[in-house]
Design an enzyme around this catalytic site. Structure first.
Site, PDB file in Angstrom:
ATOM      1  N   TRP A  32       0.853  -1.191   0.000  1.00  0.00           N
ATOM      2  CA  TRP A  32       0.000   0.000   0.000  1.00  0.00           C
ATOM      3  C   TRP A  32       0.884   1.234   0.000  1.00  0.00           C
ATOM      4  CZ3 TRP A  32      -0.551   4.170   3.316  1.00  0.00           C
ATOM      5  CH2 TRP A  32      -1.761   4.888   3.287  1.00  0.00           C
ATOM      6  N   SER A  98       4.638  -5.779   2.394  1.00  0.00           N
ATOM      7  CA  SER A  98       3.895  -4.879   3.268  1.00  0.00           C
ATOM      8  C   SER A  98       2.447  -5.343   3.419  1.00  0.00           C
ATOM      9  CB  SER A  98       3.984  -3.441   2.745  1.00  0.00           C
ATOM     10  OG  SER A  98       3.455  -2.532   3.674  1.00  0.00           O
ATOM     11  N   MET A  99       1.479  -4.561   2.939  1.00  0.00           N
ATOM     12  CA  MET A  99       0.080  -4.965   3.020  1.00  0.00           C
ATOM     13  C   MET A  99      -0.152  -6.314   2.357  1.00  0.00           C
ATOM     14  SD  MET A  99      -3.336  -3.025   1.614  1.00  0.00           S
ATOM     15  CE  MET A  99      -4.934  -3.805   1.931  1.00  0.00           C
ATOM     16  N   ASP A 227      12.933   0.003   9.670  1.00  0.00           N
ATOM     17  CA  ASP A 227      11.597   0.203   9.101  1.00  0.00           C
ATOM     18  C   ASP A 227      10.785   1.102  10.031  1.00  0.00           C
ATOM     19  OD1 ASP A 227       8.958  -0.022   8.164  1.00  0.00           O
ATOM     20  OD2 ASP A 227       9.253  -2.089   7.492  1.00  0.00           O
ATOM     21  N   HIS A 256      11.362   0.537   5.157  1.00  0.00           N
ATOM     22  CA  HIS A 256      10.209  -0.239   4.717  1.00  0.00           C
ATOM     23  C   HIS A 256      10.348  -0.604   3.235  1.00  0.00           C
ATOM     24  CE1 HIS A 256       6.230  -1.844   5.250  1.00  0.00           C
ATOM     25  NE2 HIS A 256       5.742  -1.138   4.242  1.00  0.00           N
TER      26      HIS A 256
END
Length: 276
Positions: A32, A98-99, A227, A256
């Site tokens: 995202w 991530s997402m 991160d 990240h």
């Protein structure tokens, strides 16, 4: 351009995907608020290593259609299932950034592992983003509330600042250009505003801790120890504790968005895992 149609929900959804190479399929699920373009640093290496590489845009992002609803993780996992089913994939390796880690885990919860060989969680939100009494290292509720309000009221401006923090840009200017930063901001800015908000609510509110037991295939976990978006203590380290068969790799000083800033390090780890 190739699209798959998911008609299982209340609204028909068109999912854009790119499909390169041959061999064992590797499915890349972006984070995202980006699109499959985020995998530019990985796709060529995966294909050149002899794998079939499939990258798709999550509903509401990139070139996929943007329904008004359906951004909960079971709906998103249903889109992944359509990719696997309609393309006739078997022994697939699913990689969530991530997402996208949520789709990886929810897919195994909802559909099992019969079609899977392995999985990878890269800078993943798994198992829980939000700070709670039993998750003290998570993101505080007031910070999450601030993100949601900013997405509602100043989405494009918020994404500008979020993007810089995504890559720890001020500390890592030697690893990525200002132009790359702007490129990623433009991708995020062009996503559906509704999808950006509802998908954020999904990754912020979903607790996957009980679902980690469903991750039974060999799993690679990669996280950066710098991160600032998804802290390693609440994500990578907890995922490694909760997933039985895993390989946990920490990339030093990585943010990240390590798929861009530390792509060489990530690609080496990922390709070793794919080949093993």
């Amino acid at each position: 351009m190739p699209y798959l149609i998911n008609t299982n929900g209340k609204e028909e959804v068109s999912i854009y995907y790119e499909d390169y190479g041959s061999g064992q399929p590797v499915i890349l699920i972006h984070g995202w608020p980006l699109s499959a373009k985020a995998w530019e640093g990985q796709v060529p290496q995966i294909v050149d290593a002899g794998f079939r590489c499939i990258a798709y845009d999550r509903r509401g992002f990139g070139r996929s259609s943007a329904p008004w609803n359906g951004y909960d993780y079971s709906s998103l996992a249903a889109d992944l299932n359509e990719i696997i089913t309609q393309l006739g994939l078997d022994q697939a390796i699913i990689v969530g950034f991530s997402m996208g880690g949520g789709e990886v885990v929810r897919y195994m919860t909802d559909y099992g592992t019969d079609k899977l060989a392995k999985a990878a969680l890269i800078s993943s939100i798994i198992p829980l983003v939000k700070k709670k009494d039993d998750n003290p290292n998570g993101v505080p509720q007031e910070d999450i509330d601030g993100i949601m309000e900013a997405v509602k009221t100043n989405r494009v401006g918020f994404l500008h600042d979020f993007n810089r923090n995504f890559y720890n840009y001020e500390d890592l200017k030697d690893r990525m250009s200002e132009q790359q930063l702007h490129y990623d901001w433009s991708i995020a800015s062009n996503a559906s505003p509704r999808a950006t908000l509802k998908a954020a609510e999904a990754w912020a509110d979903t607790d996957f801790r009980a679902e980690l037991q469903n991750v039974t295939v060999p799993t690679l976990i990669v996280h950066g120890d710098a991160d600032h978006i998804v802290p390693i203590e609440t994500a990578g380290k907890q995922a490694a504790e909760g997933i039985a068969n895993n390989r946990f790799e920490i990339i030093n000083n990585a943010p990240h968005g390590l798929n861009v800033t530390h792509k060489d390090e990530l690609n080496k780890i990922l390709l070793e895992f794919l080949r093993k």
